[in-house]
Write a protein that holds these residues in place. Sequence first.
Motif, short mmCIF file in Angstrom:
data_model
loop_
_atom_site.label_atom_id
_atom_site.label_comp_id
_atom_site.label_asym_id
_atom_site.label_seq_id
_atom_site.Cartn_x
_atom_site.Cartn_y
_atom_site.Cartn_z
N LEU A 29 0.80 -1.25 0.01
CA LEU A 29 -0.05 0.04 0.12
C LEU A 29 1.02 1.35 -0.11
O LEU A 29 0.46 2.21 -0.71
N TRP A 30 1.73 1.37 0.84
CA TRP A 30 2.72 2.36 0.84
C TRP A 30 3.41 2.50 -0.39
O TRP A 30 3.72 3.71 -0.92
N SER A 32 2.78 1.52 -3.46
CA SER A 32 1.65 1.85 -4.87
C SER A 32 1.13 3.11 -4.66
O SER A 32 0.86 3.74 -5.71
N THR A 33 1.28 3.77 -3.57
CA THR A 33 0.88 5.38 -3.50
C THR A 33 2.02 6.16 -3.60
O THR A 33 1.48 7.26 -3.45
N ARG A 34 3.24 5.80 -3.67
CA ARG A 34 4.25 6.62 -3.85
C ARG A 34 4.29 6.90 -5.16
O ARG A 34 3.80 6.41 -6.20
N GLU A 39 8.50 3.87 -6.18
CA GLU A 39 7.81 2.38 -6.20
C GLU A 39 8.89 1.82 -7.00
O GLU A 39 9.48 0.43 -6.35
#
Length: 231
Positions: A29-30, A32-34, A39
């Motif tokens: 989650l961390w 993929s949201t960067r 990523e």
Amino acid sequence: MFVSIPTRSIPTLRWATPLLCAVLWVVHLWASTRPEAVEQALMARWGALTGGLLGPQGPMASWADGERGLRLLTALFVHADWAHLLGNLVFLLIFGLPAERVMGPWRLLVLFLVGGTVANLATVMVIDTPDRLVIGASGAVSAVIGTYLALFPRAHLGVVLPLGLFLEFVRAPASLLIGIWAALQIVFAYIGPAFGAVAWSAHISGFAFGVAFALVSRRGIARRLRRRKGY
């Protein structure tokens, strides 16, 4: 030779499997949201590098600082996409929780981490192309599945299936679920988002490690069950 383990209820706190699932989920989650560059940098930093142990400077030269060895472990926590992650999480929960019930959380944690590392090592040794990235927890999940099959060769597992407009709880043979898992790996290898990128050596070596782990640990598991039953 398979190990016969009783399948009746054994009270125990199962925290290792949920913890592993939570860590895998949070890391992805961390990442993929960067931004995409971040990523990709994370995958490049944590993924295991292929090319075997024989570097251009001689045996073990490229592993001398321990970084490539550590990547065999960190690669377990990096996934290419949500489908890659969810497939591993589903089967980790299905097989990890009942295995942890009899093995205990610490033994399950060791199985996941060491089995996954060994599976990644086998993969980097098999793939000849240098400096390709091996990522994902598939090898570790394969180790858990192998251990479960060795512990419960004739077991049935309860799963929730969408049947029409309703969710139905059904009991299915563990061997059938393992077959479905193998079929999904084939699908993702040839028509899924991970087209051509499934590391079969990680699955095979992880599964073999899991079976061996169950056989080696059978006496320790039996002692644990006797202690929990009070005799």
